[in-house]
Design an enzyme around this catalytic site. Structure first.
Site, PDB file in Angstrom:
ATOM      1  N   ASP A 220       0.888  -1.110  -0.006  1.00 39.34           N
ATOM      2  CA  ASP A 220      -0.112  -0.116   0.121  1.00 39.34           C
ATOM      3  C   ASP A 220       1.070   1.175   0.090  1.00 39.34           C
ATOM      4  O   ASP A 220       2.080   0.963   0.146  1.00 39.34           O
ATOM      5  CB  ASP A 220      -0.808  -0.048   1.237  1.00 39.34           C
ATOM      6  CG  ASP A 220      -2.385   0.628   0.824  1.00 39.34           C
ATOM      7  OD1 ASP A 220      -2.350   1.748   0.372  1.00 39.34           O
ATOM      8  OD2 ASP A 220      -3.202   0.203   1.165  1.00 39.34           O
TER       9      ASP A 220
ATOM     10  N   HIS B 188     -12.957  -1.349  -8.395  1.00 38.11           N
ATOM     11  CA  HIS B 188     -14.229  -0.727  -8.625  1.00 38.11           C
ATOM     12  C   HIS B 188     -14.104   0.952  -8.169  1.00 38.11           C
ATOM     13  O   HIS B 188     -15.084   1.723  -8.746  1.00 38.11           O
ATOM     14  CB  HIS B 188     -15.401  -1.412  -7.928  1.00 38.11           C
ATOM     15  CG  HIS B 188     -15.316  -0.884  -6.692  1.00 38.11           C
ATOM     16  ND1 HIS B 188     -16.662  -1.215  -5.599  1.00 38.11           N
ATOM     17  CD2 HIS B 188     -14.479  -0.698  -5.676  1.00 38.11           C
ATOM     18  CE1 HIS B 188     -16.296  -0.827  -4.376  1.00 38.11           C
ATOM     19  NE2 HIS B 188     -14.792  -0.856  -4.264  1.00 38.11           N
TER      20      HIS B 188
END
Length: 353
Positions: A220, A258
């Site tokens: 991340d 998404h």
């Protein structure tokens, strides 16, 4: 005798009314979570009276008639159960938990209470009022409502960031239980796995815990992994998924794509492809696959999610299988397989050849 026209008019009214006041259902659910009604019932070990619920609410003078009306709706919506028992003065109503209300328990291992609070927070409701303006002129509803994109808002607002992270964490626990049960064979031959945008590493830690042979990499942004706790079998790696992704046998990317436009997704997927072996590697995408004419329990919810992505993100959306196929092909994945699981998301396995 009712004519067909009269019946159609009544049915049309009922449908519009149901949709028009649907937000009240959400607010009643939020009210139950804020008052900890499920927790109060649970603490008694079984169904209890309205006064017993009221006595557990954090208030010196709870309004019992208001509470009764809220419980009546939530029972009608099958969120709580209701049963009657005889007493000297007639009968009294007892309210209990069912499978739905057990998901509202704050301290349960599997709980949707934080997500109820997140989805119904004024900060997330405000952008939904801008959908028609977005249709007229484009742009992002979240930006129109708050003056910045959601990720900027989250980074500048610690209170919202905590609410957001809690909401995401509770849904991750639920979907990970399903994935570990339904997809255990999919991890069996994977020696190393990168979780892209894995946050503080909770997801990859669960997978490695269930598959001891595996080496896990939590990937991340640097400031995210800087505060991540240590997990056995997991190493943290800071970077930018739009630049490059650490090499591994396989890559997991769960409920991330998404959030992004097709162009952004293709770039992320291209970097995923570069990070895995050409012949044996795979990318494991956990995301929604929209089916317009499906008969799944979550089909309608998936389409609602698509509108929330339209409201909250700049280009994010829920995709059909055809849209996923196009993305994967453009990113260099020649084959894919969709694995349906009992959850809002599906698993999409993508292979470079």
């Amino acid at each position: 005798m009712e004519t067909k026209e009269t019946l159609a008019l009544v049915q049309g009214q009922a449908q519009i009314w149901q949709q028009m006041i649907g937000s009240v259902d959400s607010m009643a659910l939020k009210c139950a979570v804020e008052l900890r009604i499920a927790d109060i019932i649970h603490s008694h070990g079984g169904p209890i009276t309205l006064r017993q619920i009221a006595s557990g609410i954090d208030s010196t003078s709870p309004n019992i008639p208001y509470l009764a009306r809220i419980m009546r709706l939530l029972v009608c919506k099958n969120i709580f159960t209701e049963q009657h028992q005889p007493v000297d003065s007639g009968e009294e109503t007892l309210y209990g938990l069912n499978q739905a209300s057990r998901l509202l328990l704050h301290d349960a291992e599997l709980s949707l209470a934080p997500m109820v609070l997140l989805r119904n927070h004024p900060w997330l409701l405000a952008p939904l009022h801008w959908l028609s303006q977005c249709v007229k002129e484009g742009g992002t509803a979240f930006n129109k409502a708050h003056g910045c994109e959601i990720w900027d808002f989250t980074s500048k607002n610690p209170e919202f960031n905590n609410i957001f992270n809690d909401g995401m964490a509770c849904t991750t626990k639920i979907v990970m239980r399903v994935i570990l049960a339904e997809y255990k064979d999919g991890f069996g031959c994977v020696g190393s796995l990168v979780d892209v945008a894995g946050g503080t590493g909770g997801t990859i830690a669960e997978i490695v815990k269930a598959h001891k042979h595996m080496r896990g990499i939590n990937f991340d942004l640097p400031h995210v992994v800087a505060t991540a706790p240590m997990h056995e079998g997991v190493s943290h790696f800071g970077g930018d998924m739009f630049e490059s992704i650490p090499n591994a046998d396989a890559i997991l990317i769960k409920w991330v794509l998404h959030n992004w436009s097709d162009e952004h997704c293709i770039k992320i997927l291209e970097n995923c492809r570069k990070a895995i072996p050409e012949k044996s590697g795979k990318v494991i995408i956990v995301d929604i696959v929209v089916e317009k004419d499906g008969n799944d329990l979550f089909d309608e919810t998936r389409m609602v999610f698509d509108l929330t992505m339209m409201a909250y993100t700049a280009g994010g959306k829920e995709r059909t299988e055809l849209e996923w196929k196009k993305l994967l092909e453009e990113a260099g994945f020649g084959r894919y397989k969709i694995i349906k699981i009992p959850a809002i998301q599906s698993i999409i396995e993508a292979y470079p050849n």
